[in-house]
Design an enzyme around this catalytic site. Sequence first.
Site, mmCIF file in Angstrom:
data_model
loop_
_atom_site.group_PDB
_atom_site.id
_atom_site.type_symbol
_atom_site.label_atom_id
_atom_site.label_comp_id
_atom_site.label_asym_id
_atom_site.label_seq_id
_atom_site.Cartn_x
_atom_site.Cartn_y
_atom_site.Cartn_z
ATOM 1 N N PHE A 154 0.846 -1.203 0.000
ATOM 2 C CA PHE A 154 0.000 0.000 0.000
ATOM 3 C C PHE A 154 0.880 1.251 0.000
ATOM 4 O O PHE A 154 0.819 2.092 0.881
ATOM 5 C CB PHE A 154 -0.897 -0.050 1.253
ATOM 6 C CG PHE A 154 -2.143 0.776 1.181
ATOM 7 C CD1 PHE A 154 -3.059 0.599 0.162
ATOM 8 C CD2 PHE A 154 -2.419 1.719 2.166
ATOM 9 C CE1 PHE A 154 -4.223 1.350 0.117
ATOM 10 C CE2 PHE A 154 -3.586 2.463 2.128
ATOM 11 C CZ PHE A 154 -4.482 2.275 1.101
ATOM 12 N N GLY A 155 1.744 1.323 -1.031
ATOM 13 C CA GLY A 155 2.612 2.490 -1.188
ATOM 14 C C GLY A 155 1.967 3.465 -2.157
ATOM 15 O O GLY A 155 0.744 3.560 -2.255
ATOM 16 N N ARG A 156 2.823 4.152 -2.919
ATOM 17 C CA ARG A 156 2.318 5.188 -3.828
ATOM 18 C C ARG A 156 1.318 4.606 -4.835
ATOM 19 O O ARG A 156 0.219 5.136 -5.014
ATOM 20 C CB ARG A 156 3.500 5.834 -4.579
ATOM 21 C CG ARG A 156 4.380 6.707 -3.720
ATOM 22 C CD ARG A 156 5.606 7.160 -4.491
ATOM 23 N NE ARG A 156 6.483 6.036 -4.750
ATOM 24 C CZ ARG A 156 7.651 5.831 -4.139
ATOM 25 N NH1 ARG A 156 8.121 6.714 -3.290
ATOM 26 N NH2 ARG A 156 8.379 4.771 -4.410
ATOM 27 N N ILE A 157 1.693 3.505 -5.502
ATOM 28 C CA ILE A 157 0.824 2.965 -6.556
ATOM 29 C C ILE A 157 -0.352 2.212 -5.943
ATOM 30 O O ILE A 157 -1.491 2.328 -6.414
ATOM 31 C CB ILE A 157 1.641 2.085 -7.531
ATOM 32 C CG1 ILE A 157 2.722 2.947 -8.199
ATOM 33 C CG2 ILE A 157 0.738 1.455 -8.590
ATOM 34 C CD1 ILE A 157 3.775 2.172 -8.972
ATOM 35 N N ARG A 178 4.258 -2.231 6.445
ATOM 36 C CA ARG A 178 4.025 -1.146 7.404
ATOM 37 C C ARG A 178 2.602 -0.644 7.271
ATOM 38 O O ARG A 178 2.126 -0.384 6.151
ATOM 39 C CB ARG A 178 4.975 0.027 7.121
ATOM 40 C CG ARG A 178 6.398 -0.249 7.594
ATOM 41 C CD ARG A 178 7.239 0.974 7.475
ATOM 42 N NE ARG A 178 7.026 1.611 6.169
ATOM 43 C CZ ARG A 178 7.635 2.714 5.767
ATOM 44 N NH1 ARG A 178 8.454 3.330 6.573
ATOM 45 N NH2 ARG A 178 7.418 3.216 4.577
ATOM 46 N N THR A 236 1.168 -5.942 -11.412
ATOM 47 C CA THR A 236 1.899 -4.912 -12.179
ATOM 48 C C THR A 236 3.157 -4.503 -11.405
ATOM 49 O O THR A 236 3.682 -3.421 -11.633
ATOM 50 C CB THR A 236 1.030 -3.655 -12.408
ATOM 51 O OG1 THR A 236 0.559 -3.188 -11.135
ATOM 52 C CG2 THR A 236 -0.145 -3.924 -13.317
ATOM 53 N N SER A 237 3.624 -5.367 -10.482
ATOM 54 C CA SER A 237 4.789 -4.963 -9.678
ATOM 55 C C SER A 237 6.080 -5.431 -10.372
ATOM 56 O O SER A 237 6.585 -4.727 -11.246
ATOM 57 C CB SER A 237 4.660 -5.492 -8.249
ATOM 58 O OG SER A 237 4.680 -6.913 -8.207
ATOM 59 N N ARG A 238 6.554 -6.615 -10.012
ATOM 60 C CA ARG A 238 7.693 -7.214 -10.704
ATOM 61 C C ARG A 238 7.383 -8.692 -10.872
ATOM 62 O O ARG A 238 6.789 -9.319 -9.984
ATOM 63 C CB ARG A 238 8.983 -7.048 -9.894
ATOM 64 C CG ARG A 238 9.615 -5.675 -9.990
ATOM 65 C CD ARG A 238 10.227 -5.388 -11.365
ATOM 66 N NE ARG A 238 10.872 -4.077 -11.407
ATOM 67 C CZ ARG A 238 10.280 -2.964 -11.831
ATOM 68 N NH1 ARG A 238 9.035 -2.994 -12.251
ATOM 69 N NH2 ARG A 238 10.938 -1.817 -11.862
ATOM 70 N N GLU A 267 11.363 -12.099 -18.164
ATOM 71 C CA GLU A 267 11.035 -11.213 -19.292
ATOM 72 C C GLU A 267 12.130 -11.296 -20.352
ATOM 73 O O GLU A 267 13.298 -11.399 -19.993
ATOM 74 C CB GLU A 267 10.881 -9.765 -18.772
ATOM 75 C CG GLU A 267 9.672 -9.655 -17.869
ATOM 76 C CD GLU A 267 9.433 -8.250 -17.296
ATOM 77 O OE1 GLU A 267 10.121 -7.304 -17.701
ATOM 78 O OE2 GLU A 267 8.541 -8.130 -16.443
ATOM 79 N N HIS A 285 4.901 -5.438 -19.850
ATOM 80 C CA HIS A 285 5.505 -4.482 -18.903
ATOM 81 C C HIS A 285 5.289 -3.028 -19.359
ATOM 82 O O HIS A 285 6.255 -2.266 -19.547
ATOM 83 C CB HIS A 285 6.998 -4.778 -18.711
ATOM 84 C CG HIS A 285 7.535 -4.293 -17.406
ATOM 85 N ND1 HIS A 285 8.515 -4.937 -16.700
ATOM 86 C CD2 HIS A 285 7.213 -3.199 -16.655
ATOM 87 C CE1 HIS A 285 8.788 -4.263 -15.585
ATOM 88 N NE2 HIS A 285 7.995 -3.199 -15.535
#
Length: 327
Positions: A154-157, A178, A236-238, A267, A285
Amino acid sequence: MRPKVFAAHRMFEPARALLEKHCEVDYWERPERPPRDELLRRVADKDALICLLTEKVNDELLERAPKLRIAATVSVGYDNIDVAACTRRKIVATHTPGVLDDTTADFAFALLMAVARRVVEGDAWMRAGTWPGWDLDQLCGGDIWGKTLGIIGFGRIGRSMAKRSQGFSMRILYSDARRAAAEIERELHAEYVELERLLAESDFVSVHVPLLPETRRLINAATLAKMKPTAYLINTSRGPVVDEAALAAALEAKQIAGAALDVFEAEPKAHPQLVGRKDVILTPHIASASVETRTKMAVMAVENVIALFEGRRPANALNAEILAAAK
Ligand SMILES: NC(=O)c1ccc[n+]([C@@H]2O[C@H](COP(=O)([O-])OP(=O)(O)OC[C@H]3O[C@@H](n4cnc5c(N)ncnc54)[C@H](O)[C@@H]3O)[C@@H](O)[C@H]2O)c1
């Protein structure tokens, strides 16, 4: 003497113009990514490197670039950079946080909607001319509005994803290393829960963690088994955050309803068992790939380089402690 930069991409015009105003630039101009040998050869006499997430900045590279003072990746994720190795050599590492949040969340939400509403399957029918005509139970997917969205990271994106889901009257659960501040939880109507509960209760699980040793294969056979059979996974992370073989097995066993992936373990390839599946959407990506956002990312990387050579603090340093030590 102007600083010498190797830019591992020709980038966008505003970024080039800014960079060329301050630096002597050697660009990688070809459409494919630079081969490793070529990259190592071209950084050997450079003061700065502007790279993409496809270039590994590690001990091997840093050893070959004795003059290097900064490695600026045009990405927010920086799992391509060994930051500790940079720090040991007093090389500043920078990334591009913040400017891609909304664009990336737009795309994650597009994937969420497309997989639930079977957009790609419908498109394939139309192109192949195989649509037999309207019918009541054709391509029925799952609803989005009113459902539960579980956000892992639950960060920026992740938070930008929560904002979007409000327009669809969704309930929002999140898990994170966190917990967010109470006012953020209130503003985004988001409830902090343990990962296990998030997996068990969510209709959509969207992953937004960085790639770290702790998040590698965070989505695996055991975590997939905790999801609802009607739930969808969006990543959509890694790529390495999801065990693709385990995902293919979970889909085959109907443990979950579908998945949409923008990133992959190896990838540019997706796991062969995912490629043929209709309950999966695969994109190359491109979650941050709008002209505006990719331009901003490139400019941001350039600004970090220029700041360092003008004796200012690069705004997005990942090892700012070496700058403080230098003062
Ligand atoms: N597909 C794309 O094109 C694309 C675009 C942008 C970003 N990304 C990826 O998305 C990631 C997230 O970007 P961001 O800007 O939101 O990052 P961020 O740092 O703002 O947010 C990441 C969140 O994950 C949490 N986290 C870290 N380790 C965790 C763990 N072990 N368990 C649970 N939560 C954990 C952090 O506390 C943080 O809240 C990037 O690191 C990048 O890899 C992909």
